[in-house]
Write a protein that holds these residues in place. Structure first.
Motif, PDB file in Angstrom:
ATOM      1  N   ARG A  94       0.878  -1.172   0.000  1.00  0.00           N
ATOM      2  CA  ARG A  94       0.000   0.000   0.000  1.00  0.00           C
ATOM      3  C   ARG A  94       0.916   1.222   0.000  1.00  0.00           C
ATOM      4  NH1 ARG A  94      -4.351  -3.159  -0.436  1.00  0.00           N
ATOM      5  NH2 ARG A  94      -5.162  -4.143   1.434  1.00  0.00           N
ATOM      6  N   GLY A  95       1.032   1.860  -1.159  1.00  0.00           N
ATOM      7  CA  GLY A  95       2.001   2.956  -1.279  1.00  0.00           C
ATOM      8  C   GLY A  95       3.399   2.384  -1.174  1.00  0.00           C
ATOM      9  N   SER A  96       4.168   2.827  -0.206  1.00  0.00           N
ATOM     10  CA  SER A  96       5.534   2.320  -0.021  1.00  0.00           C
ATOM     11  C   SER A  96       5.631   1.344   1.150  1.00  0.00           C
ATOM     12  CB  SER A  96       6.497   3.492   0.204  1.00  0.00           C
ATOM     13  OG  SER A  96       6.129   4.188   1.386  1.00  0.00           O
ATOM     14  N   THR A  97       4.476   0.958   1.708  1.00  0.00           N
ATOM     15  CA  THR A  97       4.462   0.107   2.895  1.00  0.00           C
ATOM     16  C   THR A  97       3.822  -1.244   2.604  1.00  0.00           C
ATOM     17  OG1 THR A  97       4.177   2.092   4.255  1.00  0.00           O
ATOM     18  CG2 THR A  97       3.684  -0.007   5.300  1.00  0.00           C
TER      19      THR A  97
END
Length: 172
Positions: free
Chosen positions: A21-24
């Motif tokens: 999710r995004g960069s995570t």
């Protein structure tokens, strides 16, 4: 996806699905799982009853039941996924849904394809499939709800992989 067992010789493990999710990376699901009857190995051989340790792509799926909405290429065949174990109620539905673990197999072929690029002695035909309550010949099993979630979630455009093994070797 990560599948890990607490010990090298244990057939019990946990399967955890992560999604970016995004960069995570977020854990989005987890299930009790089983792996090879004799645990894990870094040198898998045909009929050693151990699951291979490593990182493997997940590219093809199938089963004896119709496609439940898989994002992976799905090969339906109600005869090709018959169990090779002794007949018994506990194994009747093992291969209703499967996801091929790309260990010693040709990507883009049905999970039941028996080509072994690294030779027959290195084993193959290792799948994620429905759990039957105990260890496997080398596959990884999860409950039916987990298989359906994986089939509907794993997106080939995102190059899904499974990281699998015992905790000790996965930590190194």
């Amino acid at each position: 996806m990560v599948v890990y067992g607490d010990r090298r010789d244990s057939p019990e493990s946990v399967a955890v699905l992560y999604q970016k999710r995004g960069s995570t990376w977020e854990q989005t699901a987890s299930w009790p799982a089983h792996n090879g009857r004799l645990g894990w190995t870094t040198d898998h051989r045909m009929d050693d009853e151990r699951s291979p340790v490593g990182v493997f792509t997940l590219t093809d799926a199938g089963g004896s039941l119709a496609d439940p909405g898989s994002r992976l290429r799905y090969w339906h065949d109600d005869n090709a996924y018959a169990t090779m174990l002794n007949p018994g109620e506990e194994h009747t539905h093992d291969f209703d849904y499967v996801i091929a673990i790309d260990y010693n197999r040709l990507e883009g072929t049905p999970p039941f394809d028996w080509n072994r690029p690294d030779g027959v002695e290195k084993g193959g035909g290792i799948w994620l499939h429905l759990d039957h309550g105990d260890g496997t010949s080398a596959c990884v099993t999860v409950p039916e709800s987990g298989m359906k979630t994986l089939l509907r979630t794993l997106d080939p455009a995102q190059y899904p992989v499974v990281v699998m093994g015992d905790r000790e070797r996965l930590e190194t």
